[in-house]
Design a protein around this motif. Structure first.
Motif, PDB file in Angstrom:
ATOM      1  N   LEU A 144     -62.096 -52.984  20.686  1.00 31.75           N
ATOM      2  CA  LEU A 144     -62.551 -53.997  20.088  1.00 31.75           C
ATOM      3  C   LEU A 144     -61.909 -54.761  19.031  1.00 31.75           C
ATOM      4  N   HIS A 145     -61.281 -53.763  18.261  1.00 28.68           N
ATOM      5  CA  HIS A 145     -60.554 -54.269  17.251  1.00 28.68           C
ATOM      6  C   HIS A 145     -59.097 -54.953  17.718  1.00 28.68           C
ATOM      7  N   LEU A 146     -58.590 -54.362  18.788  1.00 29.90           N
ATOM      8  CA  LEU A 146     -57.501 -55.023  19.096  1.00 29.90           C
ATOM      9  C   LEU A 146     -57.783 -56.254  20.221  1.00 29.90           C
ATOM     10  N   TYR A 147     -58.843 -56.228  20.622  1.00 28.42           N
ATOM     11  CA  TYR A 147     -59.258 -57.575  21.602  1.00 28.42           C
ATOM     12  C   TYR A 147     -59.459 -58.742  20.418  1.00 28.42           C
ATOM     13  N   LEU A 148     -59.951 -58.368  19.390  1.00 24.42           N
ATOM     14  CA  LEU A 148     -60.190 -59.404  18.385  1.00 24.42           C
ATOM     15  C   LEU A 148     -58.855 -59.879  17.942  1.00 24.42           C
ATOM     16  N   GLN A 149     -57.988 -58.951  17.857  1.00 24.12           N
ATOM     17  CA  GLN A 149     -56.645 -59.312  17.431  1.00 24.12           C
ATOM     18  C   GLN A 149     -56.063 -60.328  18.051  1.00 24.12           C
ATOM     19  N   VAL A 150     -56.260 -60.133  19.604  1.00 20.80           N
ATOM     20  CA  VAL A 150     -55.575 -61.056  20.534  1.00 20.80           C
ATOM     21  C   VAL A 150     -56.142 -62.563  20.490  1.00 20.80           C
ATOM     22  N   ALA A 151     -57.248 -62.609  20.275  1.00 22.08           N
ATOM     23  CA  ALA A 151     -58.000 -63.885  19.816  1.00 22.08           C
ATOM     24  C   ALA A 151     -57.820 -64.388  18.628  1.00 22.08           C
ATOM     25  N   GLY A 152     -57.675 -63.589  17.644  1.00 21.35           N
ATOM     26  CA  GLY A 152     -57.196 -64.113  16.169  1.00 21.35           C
ATOM     27  C   GLY A 152     -55.711 -64.555  16.413  1.00 21.35           C
ATOM     28  N   LYS A 153     -55.013 -63.975  16.839  1.00 15.16           N
ATOM     29  CA  LYS A 153     -53.417 -64.253  16.963  1.00 15.16           C
ATOM     30  C   LYS A 153     -53.475 -65.628  17.690  1.00 15.16           C
ATOM     31  N   TYR A 154     -54.496 -65.935  18.478  1.00 15.52           N
ATOM     32  CA  TYR A 154     -54.385 -67.426  19.115  1.00 15.52           C
ATOM     33  C   TYR A 154     -54.857 -68.548  18.024  1.00 15.52           C
ATOM     34  N   ARG A 155     -55.915 -68.048  17.456  1.00 19.60           N
ATOM     35  CA  ARG A 155     -56.398 -68.850  16.399  1.00 19.60           C
ATOM     36  C   ARG A 155     -55.385 -69.171  15.255  1.00 19.60           C
ATOM     37  N   LEU A 156     -54.884 -68.083  14.926  1.00 25.46           N
ATOM     38  CA  LEU A 156     -53.788 -67.985  13.858  1.00 25.46           C
ATOM     39  C   LEU A 156     -52.665 -68.994  14.278  1.00 25.46           C
ATOM     40  N   ALA A 157     -52.234 -69.227  15.379  1.00 30.49           N
ATOM     41  CA  ALA A 157     -51.055 -70.031  15.854  1.00 30.49           C
ATOM     42  C   ALA A 157     -51.236 -71.274  15.759  1.00 30.49           C
TER      43      ALA A 157
END
Length: 416
Positions: free
Chosen positions: A20-33
């Motif tokens: 779940l941590h890594l899945y949130l990182q995927v979505a979080g990286k999109y938001r950050l970009a």
């Protein structure tokens, strides 16, 4: 024990937690970009909702919001033009999740363009190359969501008593923690960086102002159990040795933070009160020796439906007279000073260490009396009494120590 605080066992779901941590990182990286930078990386965080964890609106394409729905166990995306797409959270690989997420963005009219490697994890593997199958424990995720809801509620209550700059209550996907941070308003020394898989420039921007921060981890990162934490940057002298509440809280040498195990909160008679005591006492441990302007920065906890009393109105109230209002209760080994204002009591306790020495060990000024110099009056009375009685003082209490340091004319009573 409140049913709002579920039992959590990190070791039983740590593989799901890691996924779940890594899945949130995927979505979080999109938001950050795709979101303009907001101080201290606040533009990249997620927020606790009754459904799960949400990104809020991301300014990409028609406008996109991402929700990790922990009731339906799905990732749901919505766009500003009415489109919606989703896919299930299930046993999977990070690479498969990444592929499903980029398809979802395309269906919503977004741009699936973002950094492809996790941050703040040991030995990071690019998302598209991480093919290890990872489990998904739905029941454990549901309990984690309930715990987030409970912590979020108390963090938001704590946030209402601070008038200065404060972060939202939000979840950082890099470190996978729910956090709330208060700021003194002063610049901080440049952070040394060195956080695994995180650019030093990001850490230095995050900590370019003095902070007192608290949060919640589900486990990992040196802890095999869920816990609340609190730290200060820069940590003032005496911070690590401060007395904090409740009794289950302790200083963790390896993490250089105060830790309160989640189980101690969950099993308390009043879990909300136990957590709030931790938040308040660890903040005071930073603010008092750090010489924060607490009178300017703080107020009483917010009340439902009632506006805060503005400073102009509060200052019209007559200040309590020290001579009339400060009372002393002195015993053979312990004593205290107290003030009762409008039915609310503030106190400062001390211990006798011989016939000519007292140790001030604790000061408690309820939120309703903050900003009225009540604590200062208690310390002043102790100083005046010490002079009259030929007694010296050791101020172990961070608040009393900070007050005496702030008043050089009081320092004649300090134990040399």
């Amino acid at each position: 024990m409140s049913e709002k605080w579920p039992s959590l066992d990190y070791l039983s779901w740590r593989e799901t937690c890691s996924a779940l941590h890594l899945y949130l990182q995927v979505a979080g990286k999109y938001r950050l970009a795709h979101t303009p930078w907001l101080n201290h990386s606040w533009n990249a965080t997620f927020y606790v909702t009754p459904s799960g964890l949400a990104s809020s609106s991301i300014p990409d394409g028609p406008g996109i919001e991402i929700l990790f729905d922990f009731h339906e166990h799905a990732v749901v995306g919505k766009s500003g033009d009415g489109r919606q797409a989703s896919f299930a959270l299930r046993t999977s690989t990070v690479a498969e999740f990444h592929a499903s997420f980029t398809r979802l963005l395309t269906e919503l009219g977004g741009t699936p363009d973002f950094h492809g490697q996790p941050n703040e994890v040991a030995e990071p593997v690019p998302f598209t190359e991480d093919h290890r199958e990872r489990p998904y424990d739905r029941d454990a995720v549901s309990r984690f969501h309930q715990a987030l809801m409970a912590a979020d509620r108390v963090f938001k209550t704590f946030r209402t008593s601070f008038l200065g700059k404060s972060s939202p209550v939000h979840l950082f996907w890099g470190s996978f923690d729910l956090a709330v941070t208060r700021f003194s308003g002063r610049r901080a020394p440049i952070h040394p960086g060195g956080i695994p898989a995180l650019p030093d420039s990001v850490a230095q921007e995050a900590y370019d102002r003095e902070v007192s921060s608290a949060g919640f981890w589900p486990g990992g990162g040196g802890l095999d159990y869920p816990a609340f934490y609190a730290y200060a940057y820069p940590a003032p002298n005496g911070f690590r040795g401060a007395t904090v509440r409740p009794d289950a809280a302790f200083w963790h040498e390896g993490l250089s933070e105060f830790i309160l195990p989640y189980d101690a909160v969950q099993s308390a008679d009043d879990p909300d009160e136990a957590l709030l005591a931790f938040l308040v006492s660890t903040y005071e441990a930073a603010a008092d020796p750090g010489d924060w302007d607490r009178e300017l920065l703080e107020c009483a906890h917010g009340q439902r439906g009632n506006a805060r009393t503005p400073d102009a109105e509060r200052l019209k109230k007559p200040a309590p007279s020290v001579n009339d209002e400060v009372e002393r209760e002195d015993g053979a080994s312990k004593g205290r000073y107290r003030i009762v204002v409008e039915g609310v009591e503030a106190e400062m306790t001390y211990s006798h260490a011989g016939k000519d020495l007292i140790i001030i060990d604790h000061t408690d000024v309820p939120a309703a009396l903050r900003g009225r110099k009540i604590g200062e009056r208690l310390v002043r009375q102790a100083v005046e009494d010490a002079r009259r009685e030929g007694v010296t003082i050791i101020p172990l209490c961070p608040f009393a120590k900070a007050q005496i340091e702030r008043h050089p004319e009081w320092q004649d009573v300090l134990r040399k």
